[in-house]
Design a protein around this motif. Structure first.
Motif, PDB file in Angstrom:
ATOM      1  N   LEU A 116       0.868  -1.178  -0.116  1.00  0.00           N
ATOM      2  CA  LEU A 116      -0.043  -0.242   0.091  1.00  0.00           C
ATOM      3  C   LEU A 116       0.791   1.344  -0.129  1.00  0.00           C
ATOM      4  O   LEU A 116       0.543   2.259  -0.473  1.00  0.00           O
ATOM      5  CB  LEU A 116      -0.858  -0.108   1.065  1.00  0.00           C
ATOM      6  N   TYR A 117       2.158   1.142   0.529  1.00  0.00           N
ATOM      7  CA  TYR A 117       2.788   2.374   0.701  1.00  0.00           C
ATOM      8  C   TYR A 117       4.038   2.544  -0.473  1.00  0.00           C
ATOM      9  O   TYR A 117       4.905   3.292  -0.187  1.00  0.00           O
ATOM     10  CB  TYR A 117       3.368   2.243   2.253  1.00  0.00           C
ATOM     11  N   LEU A 118       4.079   1.459  -1.226  1.00  0.00           N
ATOM     12  CA  LEU A 118       4.895   1.794  -2.551  1.00  0.00           C
ATOM     13  C   LEU A 118       4.163   3.050  -3.445  1.00  0.00           C
ATOM     14  O   LEU A 118       3.192   3.309  -3.422  1.00  0.00           O
ATOM     15  CB  LEU A 118       4.627   0.552  -3.239  1.00  0.00           C
ATOM     16  N   GLU A 119       5.313   3.495  -4.143  1.00  0.00           N
ATOM     17  CA  GLU A 119       5.065   4.636  -4.778  1.00  0.00           C
ATOM     18  C   GLU A 119       4.014   4.405  -5.892  1.00  0.00           C
ATOM     19  O   GLU A 119       3.280   5.339  -6.374  1.00  0.00           O
ATOM     20  CB  GLU A 119       6.353   5.134  -5.249  1.00  0.00           C
ATOM     21  N   SER A 120       4.076   3.197  -6.354  1.00  0.00           N
ATOM     22  CA  SER A 120       3.141   2.885  -7.618  1.00  0.00           C
ATOM     23  C   SER A 120       2.373   1.446  -7.054  1.00  0.00           C
ATOM     24  O   SER A 120       2.656   0.852  -6.201  1.00  0.00           O
ATOM     25  CB  SER A 120       3.785   2.607  -8.786  1.00  0.00           C
ATOM     26  N   ARG A 125      -3.338  -3.384  -5.937  1.00  0.00           N
ATOM     27  CA  ARG A 125      -2.448  -3.629  -4.811  1.00  0.00           C
ATOM     28  C   ARG A 125      -3.299  -3.491  -3.612  1.00  0.00           C
ATOM     29  O   ARG A 125      -3.569  -4.137  -2.302  1.00  0.00           O
ATOM     30  CB  ARG A 125      -1.339  -2.666  -4.340  1.00  0.00           C
ATOM     31  N   PHE A 126      -4.181  -2.126  -3.538  1.00  0.00           N
ATOM     32  CA  PHE A 126      -5.441  -1.817  -2.635  1.00  0.00           C
ATOM     33  C   PHE A 126      -6.299  -2.994  -2.439  1.00  0.00           C
ATOM     34  O   PHE A 126      -6.824  -3.479  -1.447  1.00  0.00           O
ATOM     35  CB  PHE A 126      -5.958  -0.637  -2.923  1.00  0.00           C
ATOM     36  N   ARG A 127      -6.627  -3.620  -3.609  1.00  0.00           N
ATOM     37  CA  ARG A 127      -7.906  -4.437  -3.637  1.00  0.00           C
ATOM     38  C   ARG A 127      -7.126  -5.909  -2.939  1.00  0.00           C
ATOM     39  O   ARG A 127      -7.915  -6.787  -2.229  1.00  0.00           O
ATOM     40  CB  ARG A 127      -8.278  -5.093  -5.030  1.00  0.00           C
ATOM     41  N   VAL A 128      -5.837  -6.131  -3.201  1.00  0.00           N
ATOM     42  CA  VAL A 128      -5.217  -7.366  -2.553  1.00  0.00           C
ATOM     43  C   VAL A 128      -5.096  -7.177  -1.070  1.00  0.00           C
ATOM     44  O   VAL A 128      -5.670  -8.063  -0.411  1.00  0.00           O
ATOM     45  CB  VAL A 128      -3.872  -7.573  -3.071  1.00  0.00           C
ATOM     46  N   TYR A 129      -4.904  -6.177  -0.656  1.00  0.00           N
ATOM     47  CA  TYR A 129      -4.927  -5.683   0.777  1.00  0.00           C
ATOM     48  C   TYR A 129      -6.245  -6.076   1.539  1.00  0.00           C
ATOM     49  O   TYR A 129      -6.463  -6.671   2.351  1.00  0.00           O
ATOM     50  CB  TYR A 129      -4.464  -4.454   1.159  1.00  0.00           C
ATOM     51  N   GLY A 130      -7.506  -5.617   0.716  1.00  0.00           N
ATOM     52  CA  GLY A 130      -8.673  -5.367   1.549  1.00  0.00           C
ATOM     53  C   GLY A 130      -9.025  -6.911   1.092  1.00  0.00           C
ATOM     54  O   GLY A 130      -9.841  -7.446   2.110  1.00  0.00           O
ATOM     55  N   LEU A 131      -9.044  -7.894   0.131  1.00  0.00           N
ATOM     56  CA  LEU A 131      -9.365  -9.037   0.211  1.00  0.00           C
ATOM     57  C   LEU A 131      -8.728  -9.895   1.324  1.00  0.00           C
ATOM     58  O   LEU A 131      -9.300 -10.724   2.042  1.00  0.00           O
ATOM     59  CB  LEU A 131      -9.138  -9.697  -1.196  1.00  0.00           C
ATOM     60  N   THR A 132      -7.451  -9.668   1.170  1.00  0.00           N
ATOM     61  CA  THR A 132      -6.567 -10.390   2.494  1.00  0.00           C
ATOM     62  C   THR A 132      -7.260 -10.184   4.003  1.00  0.00           C
ATOM     63  O   THR A 132      -7.559 -11.077   4.750  1.00  0.00           O
ATOM     64  CB  THR A 132      -5.121 -10.045   2.605  1.00  0.00           C
ATOM     65  N   PHE A 177     -13.828  -4.530   6.609  1.00  0.00           N
ATOM     66  CA  PHE A 177     -12.864  -4.313   5.460  1.00  0.00           C
ATOM     67  C   PHE A 177     -13.661  -4.501   3.976  1.00  0.00           C
ATOM     68  O   PHE A 177     -12.846  -4.504   2.951  1.00  0.00           O
ATOM     69  CB  PHE A 177     -11.996  -5.421   5.912  1.00  0.00           C
ATOM     70  N   LEU A 178     -14.949  -4.679   4.255  1.00  0.00           N
ATOM     71  CA  LEU A 178     -15.787  -5.085   2.914  1.00  0.00           C
ATOM     72  C   LEU A 178     -15.685  -3.504   1.943  1.00  0.00           C
ATOM     73  O   LEU A 178     -15.267  -3.812   0.865  1.00  0.00           O
ATOM     74  CB  LEU A 178     -17.070  -5.303   3.398  1.00  0.00           C
ATOM     75  N   PRO A 179     -15.760  -2.542   2.510  1.00  0.00           N
ATOM     76  CA  PRO A 179     -15.702  -1.144   1.726  1.00  0.00           C
ATOM     77  C   PRO A 179     -14.401  -1.439   1.178  1.00  0.00           C
ATOM     78  O   PRO A 179     -14.313  -0.530  -0.165  1.00  0.00           O
ATOM     79  CB  PRO A 179     -15.870  -0.131   2.776  1.00  0.00           C
ATOM     80  N   VAL A 180     -13.316  -1.795   1.666  1.00  0.00           N
ATOM     81  CA  VAL A 180     -11.934  -1.766   0.743  1.00  0.00           C
ATOM     82  C   VAL A 180     -11.990  -2.400  -0.621  1.00  0.00           C
ATOM     83  O   VAL A 180     -11.330  -1.987  -1.441  1.00  0.00           O
ATOM     84  CB  VAL A 180     -10.803  -2.185   1.813  1.00  0.00           C
ATOM     85  N   LEU A 181     -12.847  -3.471  -0.699  1.00  0.00           N
ATOM     86  CA  LEU A 181     -12.780  -4.080  -2.054  1.00  0.00           C
ATOM     87  C   LEU A 181     -13.892  -3.412  -2.871  1.00  0.00           C
ATOM     88  O   LEU A 181     -13.926  -3.504  -4.049  1.00  0.00           O
ATOM     89  CB  LEU A 181     -13.825  -5.582  -1.890  1.00  0.00           C
ATOM     90  N   LEU A 182     -14.593  -2.217  -2.545  1.00  0.00           N
ATOM     91  CA  LEU A 182     -15.607  -1.469  -3.227  1.00  0.00           C
ATOM     92  C   LEU A 182     -15.183   0.053  -3.560  1.00  0.00           C
ATOM     93  O   LEU A 182     -15.378   0.492  -4.539  1.00  0.00           O
ATOM     94  CB  LEU A 182     -16.697  -1.556  -2.677  1.00  0.00           C
ATOM     95  N   MET A 183     -14.136   0.386  -2.795  1.00  0.00           N
ATOM     96  CA  MET A 183     -13.828   1.795  -2.999  1.00  0.00           C
ATOM     97  C   MET A 183     -12.507   1.973  -3.514  1.00  0.00           C
ATOM     98  O   MET A 183     -11.723   1.158  -3.491  1.00  0.00           O
ATOM     99  CB  MET A 183     -13.725   2.587  -1.355  1.00  0.00           C
TER     100      MET A 183
END
Length: 217
Positions: A116-120, A125-132, A177-183
């Motif tokens: 999440l904190y990588l420059e790109s 990447r955000f969806r992978v975090y949310g899914l995990t 964490f469900l909103p992370v998969l959608l936002m």
């Protein structure tokens, strides 16, 4: 000091197997949580040279933030895991499988949060975090519900009300964490921080007061 599951020959075989399975699963769980938080710390990158402490912290802000978030999230799941196993008298095959599945996802927390904190990386990447996080929450909640109503797993002294309330509160994690998969990724802080604040207030302040007022604790 001996191991919790010493090889005592006084107890019967069934009791020995029961205690051995329970102890080893706790040891594995604590080990995975410890490794996950340690791996997060190893990713902290401090600059070799910095004019001041403030400059050093600023230059390391991404890795420090990733470490702090990794430790915090892993800590939430560890506390829930600890509270569950403190109420168990034994484990069975399905509960062991669910625990192993959750530990598998816990081990991924440092990698997914670091990304999440990588420059790109963007939304992928955000969806992978949310899914995990969502899967971790679902497995954690499934463990609680299964253990609460599978005969013989929890201690008989744990009331039905306590089982229902504690199992129900674990559902806040996957819902959180469900909103992370959608936002979109750029709305993460503005949406998640208020949700986390509301969740903590409900779980740590309002729910205990409600239980106490109704004489349920």
């Amino acid at each position: 000091m001996s191991e919790p599951e010493s090889l005592s020959t006084v107890e019967g075989l069934d009791e020995h197997v029961r205690r051995h399975s329970y102890d080893r699963l706790i040891m594995l769980s604590d080990g995975i949580f410890a490794i996950a938080t340690t791996l997060a710390a190893l990713d902290v990158r401090l600059p070799a040279q910095a004019a001041s402490l403030g400059t050093m912290l600023y230059d390391s802000r991404r890795s420090l933030a990733a470490y702090g978030l990794s430790f915090f999230v892993a800590g939430i799941f560890w506390v829930s895991n600890r509270n569950l196993f403190a109420r168990l008298r034994r484990v069975d095959g399905p509960l062991t499988f669910m625990t192993l599945a959750m530990l598998c996802m816990i081990a991924l927390i440092p990698a997914t949060i670091r990304s999440l904190y990588l420059e790109s990386g963007g939304d992928a990447r955000f969806r992978v975090y949310g899914l995990t996080m969502f899967i971790c929450g679902l497995l954690n909640s499934a463990m609680w519900w299964y253990a609460a109503f599978r005969p013989g797993l929890m201690m008989p002294s744990i009331s039905r009300h306590d089982r229902i309330v504690r199992s129900a509160t674990t559902m806040t994690l996957p819902i959180l964490f469900l909103p992370v998969l959608l936002m979109p990724a750029d709305r993460f802080a503005s949406v998640m921080l208020p949700l986390v604040a509301v969740t903590l207030i409900v779980r740590r302040v309002l729910l205990p007061k409600w239980q106490k007022s109704r004489g349920l604790r």
